[in-house]
Write a protein that holds these residues in place. Structure first.
Motif, PDB file in Angstrom:
ATOM      1  N   THR A  62      45.571 -23.620  -2.096  1.00 40.09           N
ATOM      2  CA  THR A  62      45.735 -23.900  -0.676  1.00 40.09           C
ATOM      3  C   THR A  62      46.643 -22.896   0.004  1.00 40.09           C
ATOM      4  O   THR A  62      47.081 -23.104   1.118  1.00 40.09           O
ATOM      5  N   ALA A  63      46.933 -21.802  -0.665  1.00 39.90           N
ATOM      6  CA  ALA A  63      47.781 -20.786  -0.051  1.00 39.90           C
ATOM      7  C   ALA A  63      47.076 -20.169   1.140  1.00 39.90           C
ATOM      8  O   ALA A  63      45.869 -19.972   1.121  1.00 39.90           O
ATOM      9  N   PRO A  64      47.776 -19.871   2.214  1.00 36.67           N
ATOM     10  CA  PRO A  64      47.129 -19.302   3.382  1.00 36.67           C
ATOM     11  C   PRO A  64      46.601 -17.901   3.129  1.00 36.67           C
ATOM     12  O   PRO A  64      47.115 -17.180   2.272  1.00 36.67           O
ATOM     13  N   VAL A  65      45.577 -17.556   3.879  1.00 37.23           N
ATOM     14  CA  VAL A  65      45.023 -16.206   3.788  1.00 37.23           C
ATOM     15  C   VAL A  65      45.903 -15.249   4.575  1.00 37.23           C
ATOM     16  O   VAL A  65      46.200 -15.459   5.736  1.00 37.23           O
ATOM     17  N   THR A  66      46.336 -14.198   3.903  1.00 36.94           N
ATOM     18  CA  THR A  66      47.087 -13.159   4.590  1.00 36.94           C
ATOM     19  C   THR A  66      46.345 -11.853   4.430  1.00 36.94           C
ATOM     20  O   THR A  66      45.546 -11.685   3.522  1.00 36.94           O
ATOM     21  N   GLN A  67      46.596 -10.906   5.311  1.00 38.81           N
ATOM     22  CA  GLN A  67      45.878  -9.658   5.255  1.00 38.81           C
ATOM     23  C   GLN A  67      46.802  -8.486   5.510  1.00 38.81           C
ATOM     24  O   GLN A  67      47.744  -8.570   6.286  1.00 38.81           O
ATOM     25  N   LYS A  68      46.502  -7.416   4.832  1.00 47.36           N
ATOM     26  CA  LYS A  68      47.316  -6.226   4.953  1.00 47.36           C
ATOM     27  C   LYS A  68      46.374  -5.032   5.032  1.00 47.36           C
ATOM     28  O   LYS A  68      45.680  -4.693   4.086  1.00 47.36           O
ATOM     29  N   HIS A  69      46.315  -4.403   6.192  1.00 45.14           N
ATOM     30  CA  HIS A  69      45.425  -3.272   6.396  1.00 45.14           C
ATOM     31  C   HIS A  69      46.043  -2.005   5.817  1.00 45.14           C
ATOM     32  O   HIS A  69      47.102  -1.563   6.249  1.00 45.14           O
ATOM     33  N   THR A  70      45.368  -1.448   4.818  1.00 48.32           N
ATOM     34  CA  THR A  70      45.837  -0.205   4.230  1.00 48.32           C
ATOM     35  C   THR A  70      44.651   0.717   3.994  1.00 48.32           C
ATOM     36  O   THR A  70      43.500   0.291   4.050  1.00 48.32           O
ATOM     37  N   GLN A  71      44.938   1.960   3.713  1.00 50.49           N
ATOM     38  CA  GLN A  71      43.880   2.896   3.344  1.00 50.49           C
ATOM     39  C   GLN A  71      43.376   2.529   1.944  1.00 50.49           C
ATOM     40  O   GLN A  71      44.137   2.053   1.101  1.00 50.49           O
ATOM     41  N   PRO A  72      42.075   2.729   1.691  1.00 55.32           N
ATOM     42  CA  PRO A  72      41.543   2.383   0.382  1.00 55.32           C
ATOM     43  C   PRO A  72      42.205   3.180  -0.746  1.00 55.32           C
ATOM     44  O   PRO A  72      42.515   4.357  -0.569  1.00 55.32           O
ATOM     45  N   LYS A  73      42.424   2.508  -1.849  1.00 58.25           N
ATOM     46  CA  LYS A  73      42.955   3.198  -3.017  1.00 58.25           C
ATOM     47  C   LYS A  73      41.879   4.115  -3.595  1.00 58.25           C
ATOM     48  O   LYS A  73      40.692   3.912  -3.385  1.00 58.25           O
ATOM     49  N   ASN A  74      42.315   5.091  -4.353  1.00 59.78           N
ATOM     50  CA  ASN A  74      41.374   6.032  -4.958  1.00 59.78           C
ATOM     51  C   ASN A  74      40.925   5.531  -6.323  1.00 59.78           C
ATOM     52  O   ASN A  74      41.106   6.188  -7.344  1.00 59.78           O
ATOM     53  N   ASP A  75      40.353   4.334  -6.368  1.00 60.69           N
ATOM     54  CA  ASP A  75      39.770   3.830  -7.599  1.00 60.69           C
ATOM     55  C   ASP A  75      38.249   3.922  -7.493  1.00 60.69           C
ATOM     56  O   ASP A  75      37.704   4.177  -6.422  1.00 60.69           O
ATOM     57  N   ARG A  76      37.566   3.706  -8.600  1.00 58.29           N
ATOM     58  CA  ARG A  76      36.123   3.906  -8.615  1.00 58.29           C
ATOM     59  C   ARG A  76      35.414   2.983  -7.636  1.00 58.29           C
ATOM     60  O   ARG A  76      34.471   3.390  -6.955  1.00 58.29           O
ATOM     61  N   ASP A  77      35.848   1.727  -7.551  1.00 57.24           N
ATOM     62  CA  ASP A  77      35.170   0.778  -6.675  1.00 57.24           C
ATOM     63  C   ASP A  77      35.256   1.193  -5.212  1.00 57.24           C
ATOM     64  O   ASP A  77      34.251   1.162  -4.490  1.00 57.24           O
ATOM     65  N   SER A  78      36.438   1.547  -4.767  1.00 56.69           N
ATOM     66  CA  SER A  78      36.573   1.944  -3.365  1.00 56.69           C
ATOM     67  C   SER A  78      35.866   3.266  -3.104  1.00 56.69           C
ATOM     68  O   SER A  78      35.269   3.465  -2.048  1.00 56.69           O
ATOM     69  N   ASP A  79      35.913   4.184  -4.086  1.00 54.48           N
ATOM     70  CA  ASP A  79      35.199   5.447  -3.932  1.00 54.48           C
ATOM     71  C   ASP A  79      33.697   5.206  -3.808  1.00 54.48           C
ATOM     72  O   ASP A  79      33.011   5.840  -2.995  1.00 54.48           O
ATOM     73  N   PHE A  80      33.189   4.291  -4.626  1.00 50.53           N
ATOM     74  CA  PHE A  80      31.769   3.961  -4.571  1.00 50.53           C
ATOM     75  C   PHE A  80      31.387   3.412  -3.201  1.00 50.53           C
ATOM     76  O   PHE A  80      30.417   3.849  -2.576  1.00 50.53           O
ATOM     77  N   VAL A  81      32.156   2.435  -2.727  1.00 45.73           N
ATOM     78  CA  VAL A  81      31.852   1.809  -1.440  1.00 45.73           C
ATOM     79  C   VAL A  81      31.950   2.825  -0.308  1.00 45.73           C
ATOM     80  O   VAL A  81      31.084   2.878   0.581  1.00 45.73           O
ATOM     81  N   ARG A  82      33.000   3.633  -0.329  1.00 54.09           N
ATOM     82  CA  ARG A  82      33.152   4.650   0.708  1.00 54.09           C
ATOM     83  C   ARG A  82      31.992   5.642   0.698  1.00 54.09           C
ATOM     84  O   ARG A  82      31.534   6.091   1.757  1.00 54.09           O
ATOM     85  N   SER A  83      31.500   5.966  -0.495  1.00 54.25           N
ATOM     86  CA  SER A  83      30.397   6.916  -0.607  1.00 54.25           C
ATOM     87  C   SER A  83      29.103   6.325  -0.062  1.00 54.25           C
ATOM     88  O   SER A  83      28.385   6.974   0.710  1.00 54.25           O
ATOM     89  N   VAL A  84      28.795   5.084  -0.451  1.00 54.20           N
ATOM     90  CA  VAL A  84      27.562   4.451   0.030  1.00 54.20           C
ATOM     91  C   VAL A  84      27.636   4.231   1.534  1.00 54.20           C
ATOM     92  O   VAL A  84      26.669   4.490   2.265  1.00 54.20           O
ATOM     93  N   LEU A  85      28.792   3.761   2.014  1.00 57.12           N
ATOM     94  CA  LEU A  85      28.932   3.553   3.453  1.00 57.12           C
ATOM     95  C   LEU A  85      28.792   4.878   4.200  1.00 57.12           C
ATOM     96  O   LEU A  85      28.129   4.944   5.243  1.00 57.12           O
ATOM     97  N   GLY A  86      29.417   5.932   3.669  1.00 57.53           N
ATOM     98  CA  GLY A  86      29.298   7.244   4.303  1.00 57.53           C
ATOM     99  C   GLY A  86      27.862   7.712   4.375  1.00 57.53           C
ATOM    100  O   GLY A  86      27.425   8.301   5.372  1.00 57.53           O
ATOM    101  N   ASP A  87      27.091   7.422   3.322  1.00 59.13           N
ATOM    102  CA  ASP A  87      25.689   7.823   3.326  1.00 59.13           C
ATOM    103  C   ASP A  87      24.892   7.028   4.356  1.00 59.13           C
ATOM    104  O   ASP A  87      24.021   7.576   5.038  1.00 59.13           O
ATOM    105  N   THR A  88      25.193   5.730   4.490  1.00 56.79           N
ATOM    106  CA  THR A  88      24.506   4.955   5.533  1.00 56.79           C
ATOM    107  C   THR A  88      24.850   5.503   6.915  1.00 56.79           C
ATOM    108  O   THR A  88      23.993   5.539   7.800  1.00 56.79           O
ATOM    109  N   GLU A  89      26.090   5.934   7.097  1.00 58.03           N
ATOM    110  CA  GLU A  89      26.492   6.510   8.392  1.00 58.03           C
ATOM    111  C   GLU A  89      25.692   7.776   8.700  1.00 58.03           C
ATOM    112  O   GLU A  89      25.194   7.959   9.823  1.00 58.03           O
ATOM    113  N   ASP A  90      25.551   8.638   7.706  1.00 54.70           N
ATOM    114  CA  ASP A  90      24.811   9.885   7.908  1.00 54.70           C
ATOM    115  C   ASP A  90      23.343   9.609   8.205  1.00 54.70           C
ATOM    116  O   ASP A  90      22.749  10.215   9.107  1.00 54.70           O
TER     117      ASP A  90
END
Length: 287
Positions: A62-90
């Motif tokens: 029941t802990a409340p939802v909190t959010q913290k906006h930061t730049q994506p970390k350079n891990d494989r998952d975020s790199d993958f998502v950024r790459s696919v999203l970038g391709d959809t943008e192009d």
């Protein structure tokens, strides 16, 4: 899939560290009905015990939802998502210019873990990937994506890309005014008619995902195995297939996403043509 050759998008917000859990109405034992559906889908696609997946989906406190906006970390998952999203943008920038003679406005994509607040309300892993038209953002729980990677390895990449491209398809519907018109029509329709409209908008998003896939394949970034994986995924997330697996019965008037055959048909229609104008699911009787 050669996702590492795609341009990485800057339109990604990382809220994984700021996310926490909050159980909403409708949660069953910490995992929602949507979570059970995800477990069934993944079990069918990747041949694993759904109970294992239910154990993976996070229990909710029941802990409340909190959010913290930061730049994506350079891990494989975020790199993958950024790459696919970038391709959809192009791809969609080019399509909007060439086919629609207008400028594409890309969505933001939010990475979260367990739960998140959006302009459309709070959501959790059990919701799956979703698009919020109110803030024009796609939301992805990375724990869910990590599980796909751990279970299916390289075969999961295009299935994950397909999910992102589908949600971007909903963003395109929002930009073109389609989703707003559908919401208005649904508000004054019977439940059966509203469900039919939901099916049409979901199938159109599948077709848009196919259009993206066509353009990506043209550049040699995806291959036949990737497409086969996407079609297999589409087959096993049809309303008829899921209802049959869950209850043994099929109730067509309750469909909200389309049958397996329909989802494959419209993805293939976009993938074979690369033409957004071939994705009109609202002016046809042949879904």
């Amino acid at each position: 899939m050669k996702w590492d050759e795609m341009r990485k998008s800057d339109n990604v917000e990382d809220e994984r560290e700021g996310s926490s859990s909050q159980a909403p109405v409708g949660m069953l034992g910490g995992v929602g009905v949507g979570g059970a559906a995800i477990a069934v889908i993944l079990g069918l696609i990747f041949k694993v015990n759904p109970a294992q997946i239910m154990g993976f989906l996070p229990n909710n406190t029941t802990a409340p939802v909190t959010q913290k906006h930061t730049q994506p970390k350079n891990d494989r998952d975020s790199d993958f998502v950024r790459s696919v999203l970038g391709d959809t943008e192009d791809v969609w920038t080019r399509i909007f210019q060439q086919q629609l003679n207008t400028q594409y406005q890309p969505p933001k994509l939010v990475l979260f873990r367990s739960s998140v607040n959006s302009a459309c309300g709070s959501a959790q892993t059990s919701s799956g990937p979703f698009y919020c038209p109110a803030d024009k953002k796609v939301y992805l729980d990375m724990g869910f994506f990590q599980y796909l990677q751990a279970t299916a390895g390289a075969d999961a990449d295009f299935a994950r890309s397909y999910a992102i491209a589908h949600e971007v398809g909903h963003h395109i519907q929002n930009l073109l005014g389609t989703s707003g018109k559908v919401r208005q029509l649904k508000s004054s329709s019977s439940k059966t008619k509203a469900n039919e409209l939901s099916v049409r908008i979901e199938l159109q998003a599948d077709c848009y995902a196919g259009v993206w896939g066509f353009n990506t394949a043209q550049r040699g970034l995806i291959g036949d195995r990737d497409v086969e994986t996407a079609l297999n995924t589409a087959t096993q997330i049809g309303d008829d297939y899921l209802q049959k697996q869950a209850t043994g019965n099929v109730i067509p008037e309750s469909f909200t996403h389309g049958t397996s055959q329909q989802r494959v048909k419209w993805f293939k229609r976009g993938f074979s043509s690369g033409d957004i104008k071939q994705c009109d699911t609202f002016n046809t009787d042949q879904l």
